[in-house]
Design an enzyme around this catalytic site. Structure first.
Site, short mmCIF file in Angstrom:
data_model
loop_
_atom_site.label_atom_id
_atom_site.label_comp_id
_atom_site.label_asym_id
_atom_site.label_seq_id
_atom_site.Cartn_x
_atom_site.Cartn_y
_atom_site.Cartn_z
CE LYS A 85 132.68 -19.91 47.62
NZ LYS A 85 132.04 -18.65 48.09
CB SER A 168 130.94 -19.44 51.80
OG SER A 168 130.97 -18.57 50.68
CB SER A 192 131.87 -15.47 51.00
OG SER A 192 130.98 -16.01 51.93
N1 GLN Z 1 128.24 -15.34 55.81
C1 GLN Z 1 127.26 -14.90 54.89
C2 GLN Z 1 126.20 -15.96 54.70
O1 GLN Z 1 126.29 -16.95 55.35
C3 GLN Z 1 127.89 -14.53 53.58
C4 GLN Z 1 128.18 -15.69 52.71
C5 GLN Z 1 128.72 -15.28 51.38
O2 GLN Z 1 129.16 -14.16 51.18
N2 GLN Z 1 128.65 -16.20 50.45
O3 GLN Z 1 125.29 -15.81 53.96
#
Ligand code: GLN
Length: 506
Positions: A85, A168, A192
């Protein structure tokens, strides 16, 4: 319970475990494997997974792996490709965190997670797209153009190209599902790793907070951020997670002083007598019929494996959304203050004075979602609102963690959905941030408590609109119980083949 996997001996269909064997037995070379995956990554550019590929670097790493294999000094994961990532800094590839702010940024060092995987002989294929600074649930919020494209684009779900892959770490999951990489890394702040794994039909695990080093992970919300692997099976994830976890006390102040553990050695335990807690709050209104059906069927399999289902309650599940969307933006607003045009990345070209340079740099460098979070975070931390929002959120966060401890008096692990629905259409929620936030309801509780969580594929949607899209199930364990989660997922995968199913065209 078949998902009609296509049996194949193609390199890209091999698991990490089988690839490792083929490499060690010299049935295939690391250079051949790397070249094969690089070619696939290029020929499936339509998914928008990769934001950086560098064939020379990848092949040089593969040649080094081949040399070690040839002279009998092979490392445990020698020659296995992995893609990271783009939130992990890497010295050999640019790191953007999906942001204009870091476009073209090259780190002088590798993140600990990256160097630990490299130390096992893994070969880096490239960097994977993500929502900007890991903020998002859909991978529609990246400001970086993927390889093969001249402008930023949403990452696509290989199961249905008009769908989001989740976020994400959306590209990390999509790349594994589409067989562009046998394994990838992701990060999970509020879901995420687990949510994109569920939406793309792959397996992913977020360890206990503090198990994997955060050194070299571009920070979003430091009290929540955790790294973890994604692969097709729990068995592969166990190998990768064993390499990724371990103390890094000098470089990450929240790293746990917990010795390295080989999760692969604990996969075959019997599940007889295992108490699986079923939180009633995870099965209420708003859960789609497709998700419910697949999870119900999966739980029946667990009963066949000897587990016992125990009804439990996590009464503050709903509060995890407001609590997370106060704490995460608060920490993000503080973490992102480092992007001021002076030390890293983007600096505005035109400005009048120093203050204007800061303002213009940040106005140009950050995307809408990031700005939204900075504003929310600054607001909840400001004098007069701190007590009303931030402090309250911290108190409820503690209660959410305590609720889990009460639940774990009655059960050994907790099972439920990862998300209320399967992957939605690209664009469907992109104008509605709150709709995105609400979809995080089942992943946020474990994040706030710092507990390990795993997502495994357990079926496919049957209703017409969503037919064929993967459904994931979440397993949540108590602190440091990663081995138990991986064991439970592995036993399920020995009995079923959802994790082997492959999207058409890949
Ligand atoms: N969807 C969550 C957010 O937008 C989690 C994102 C994540 O785990 N990086 O913050």
């Amino acid at each position: 319970m078949t998902a009609t996997p296509t049996p194949s001996h193609e390199l890209h269909d091999l698991s990490v475990v089988s690839l490792a064997q083929a490499l060690r037995q010299k049935q295939v070379s690391a250079v051949e494997v790397a070249s094969h995956f690089l070619a696939r990554s290029r020929s499936h550019a339509e998914l928008g997974c990769f934001v950086a590929l560098d064939e020379d670097t990848t092949l040089a790493q593969a040649r080094a792996a081949d040399a070690r294999i040839a002279n009998g000094s092979a490392l445990p994961l020698d020659g296995i490709p992995i893609a990271h990532k783009d939130i992990f800094v890497t010295k050999d590839f640019v790191t953007t965190a999906g942001s204009r702010m870091l476009q073209g940024y090259r780190s002088p060092f590798d993140a600990t997670v990256v160097s630990q995987l490299a130390a096992q002989g893994m070969v880096t294929l490239g960097k994977l797209n993500c929502d900007e600074f890991a903020m998002g649930s859909s991978n529609e919020n990246s400001a970086i153009a993927p390889v093969g494209s001249s402008q930023p684009e949403a990452v696509r779900n290989p199961w249905k190209l008009d769908r989001i892959p989740g976020g994400s770490s959306g590209a990390s999951a999509a790349a594994v599902a589409a067989r562009l990489a046998p394994a990838t890394t992701g990060t999970d702040t509020g879901g995420s790793i687990r949510q994109p794994a569920a939406f793309c039909g792959v397996t992913g695990i977020k360890p206990t907070y503090g198990r994997a080093s955060r050194y070299g992970m571009v920070a979003f919300a430091s009290s929540l951020d955790q790294a973890g692997p994604m692969a097709r099976s729990a068995q592969d994830c166990a190998l990768l997670l064993s390499a990724m976890c371990g103390p890094d006390l000098d470089r990450d102040s929240t790293s746990l002083d917990q010795p390295k553990e080989d999760f692969s050695l604990q996969l075959e335990q019997s599940l007889a007598g295992l108490r699986i807690g079923i939180p009633q709050e995870f099965f209420g209104e708003g859960l789609s019929a497709d998700v419910r059906m697949a999870i119900d069927a999966a739980l029946k399999h667990y009963e066949q494996l000897g587990a016992r289902l125990v009804p439990i309650s996590l009464p503050r599940t709903e509060l995890s959304i407001p609590v997370y969307y106060i704490i995460a933006p608060a920490e993000a607003s503080s973490n992102l203050s480092r992007f001021d045009g002076v030390k890293f990345g983007h600096r505005a070209k035109n400005y009048t004075d120093l203050t204007d340079m800061y303002k213009t740099t940040r106005a140009e460098g950050f995307g809408d979602e990031v700005k939204r979070r900075i504003m929310i975070g600054t607001y909840v931390l400001s004098h007069g609102y701190y007590d009303a929002y931030y402090l309250q959120a911290q108190k409820i966060r503690r209660m959410i963690a305590d609720d889990f401890q009460s639940a774990f008096e009655e059960c050994d692990l907790i099972a439920g959905p990862v998300a209320p629905t399967v992957a939605w259409k690209i664009g469907e929620k992109s104008d509605d941030p709150v709709a995105n936030y609400l979809a995080d309801i089942f992943t946020l509780p474990a994040s706030l408590a710092g507990l390990p969580g795993l997502s495994l594929p357990v079926g496919f949607a049957q209703t017409e609109a969503d037919q064929g899209l993967p459904v994931g199930m979440q397993l949540i364990g108590n602190y440091l119980q990663e081995a138990r989660l991986l064991n439970a997922a592995h036993r399920f995968q020995q009995l079923t083949d959802f994790h082997l199913a492959k999207p058409a065209g890949f």
